[in-house]
Design a protein around this motif. Structure first.
Motif, short mmCIF file in Angstrom:
data_model
loop_
_atom_site.label_atom_id
_atom_site.label_comp_id
_atom_site.label_asym_id
_atom_site.label_seq_id
_atom_site.Cartn_x
_atom_site.Cartn_y
_atom_site.Cartn_z
N VAL A 214 16.62 21.04 45.41
CA VAL A 214 16.97 22.15 44.53
C VAL A 214 16.18 21.96 43.24
N MET A 215 15.43 23.00 42.86
CA MET A 215 14.58 22.93 41.67
C MET A 215 14.89 24.09 40.74
N MET A 216 15.12 23.79 39.47
CA MET A 216 15.33 24.80 38.45
C MET A 216 14.10 24.87 37.56
N SER A 217 13.43 26.00 37.54
CA SER A 217 12.27 26.22 36.67
C SER A 217 11.27 25.06 36.74
N PRO A 218 10.85 24.67 37.94
CA PRO A 218 9.94 23.53 38.04
C PRO A 218 8.55 23.86 37.51
N VAL A 219 7.89 22.87 36.96
CA VAL A 219 6.52 23.03 36.51
C VAL A 219 5.60 22.36 37.52
N SER A 274 14.45 24.16 50.62
CA SER A 274 14.41 24.12 49.16
C SER A 274 14.92 25.41 48.54
N LEU A 275 15.68 25.25 47.48
CA LEU A 275 16.13 26.36 46.65
C LEU A 275 15.48 26.22 45.28
N PHE A 334 24.06 25.80 48.64
CA PHE A 334 22.81 25.48 49.34
C PHE A 334 22.82 24.03 49.81
N PHE A 335 23.27 23.11 48.96
CA PHE A 335 23.38 21.72 49.39
C PHE A 335 24.26 21.61 50.63
N LYS A 336 25.41 22.22 50.58
CA LYS A 336 26.37 22.10 51.68
C LYS A 336 25.84 22.74 52.96
N ARG A 337 24.99 23.76 52.82
CA ARG A 337 24.46 24.43 54.00
C ARG A 337 23.56 23.49 54.80
#
Length: 341
Positions: A214-219, A274-275, A334-337
């Motif tokens: 899981v990535m939030m605003s990755p660079v 990946s989310l 998403f993790f649980k899925r």
């Protein structure tokens, strides 16, 4: 429910095959969803207040002319007012010389799942403490152990020290008996980059991949496109100045010829499901778009969630901003899925 569910254009390779009259490879189009902020006075009022606070109280102090100590202090001060989730317990620990925080749900004393969380802060600022508004909620929502390494930061410790510390945290979970299919890796901003790079580093070392990223605003960009979001959305971003991005990439100093030195050249053939979440109003918007398209071209499952009218790592305002709470809830789902039971 998402505002829209968009399937992007076919990759350029497919168009080139069509021109040459040869069969195009079978591809699945990227999964991209857009979300409007939830309706209500709390969302609209807190959204305006938080955006203003970032513009006035944080953005001017991240980047030149300030030294790294000033930048670290600014982010720390801004983060301590963000509420932690009272359903989680934070314990400080060490893995050798590496400081970590172990965050668990009070209702789940012996978690069966675990998350390595790579905190953001442009590789140079931030710490496990500054990101507890996210990590405590992820622990509470998933019931997992969230292991947060206080990885070595730039400019004192340039690339690849941060990735090495992430690998050490992942190995620790394996040593504690967590199966790879019950492990996830998550991170925001620079930590989103480290999430992406950690998966690549594990593959290069012959270690098993986690079940999910899981990535939030990755660079992932190492150069700035004059026509890209790093320029065109700079006036809309309430947190990141392009000058800061240039400064921290110089401090990070990743050699292009290193196997992990160029994120966009990484082999994604084994990338876990990946989310990616990104705010509409941020300079790193294009990087999130690139990851979901590149992963899809590589035959991997990736989903991009675009949060309209929101900014860089707005998830850190969970507990104050309903859209932040909803974004973290979607991460937990998403993790649980993809985790094994």
């Amino acid at each position: 429910m998402p505002l829209t569910s968009v399937q992007g254009a076919p990759p350029m390779s497919a168009a080139l095959h069509a021109v040459k009259n040869t069969p195009a490879p079978v591809t699945t189009l990227p999964i991209i969803r857009q979300y409007l902020p939830p309706k209500g006075a709390k969302e609209s009022l807190m959204g305006a207040l938080l955006r203003g606070a970032l513009i006035v109280g944080l953005k001017p102090f991240l980047g030149p002319p300030w030294n790294v100590a000033t930048q670290r202090a600014a982010l720390h001060v801004g983060s301590v007012v963000m509420p932690q989730d009272g359903r989680a317990l934070v314990v400080k620990d060490r893995i050798g010389a590496l400081e970590v925080e172990r965050v668990t749900a009070k209702a789940v004393p012996q978690p069966r799942h675990a998350i390595v969380y790579m905190h953001g802060g442009a590789f140079c600022v931030g710490s496990p403490r500054t990101h507890r508004s996210i990590t405590t909620r992820l622990a509470a929502l998933t019931g997992a152990l969230v292991l947060v390494p206080h990885y070595r930061r730039t400019p004192e410790h340039p690339f690849p020290a941060q990735i090495e510390d992430g690998v050490a945290a992942y190995k620790q979970l394996l040593a504690e008996g967590f199966a790879p299919e019950r492990i996830g890796i998550a991170g925001d901003s620079a930590g989103g980059n480290l999430t992406y790079m950690l998966s690549a580093a594990l593959r290069q070392q012959g270690l098993p991949q986690p079940a999910v990223l899981v990535m939030m605003s990755p660079v992932v960009s190492t150069e700035f496109d004059p026509n890209g979001s790093a320029v065109t959305r700079a006036h809309r971003d309430p947190m990141i100045r392009p000058a800061w991005a240039h400064q921290v990439l110089d401090w990070y100093n990743a050699p292009a010829d290193h196997p992990l030195g160029t994120p966009k050249a990484i082999d994604l053939s084994e990338m876990p499901p990946s989310l990616i979440q990104v705010g509409e109003d941020e300079v790193l918007y294009d990087d999130s778009q690139w990851i979901v398209e590149a992963a899809t071209r590589a035959g991997r499952h990736a989903e991009l969630e675009i949060y309209l009218k929101r900014w860089h790592v707005f998830q850190s305002h969970a507990g104050l901003l309903p859209s932040s709470d909803q974004a973290l809830q979607r991460q937990a789902e998403f993790f649980k899925r993809y985790w094994a039971a």
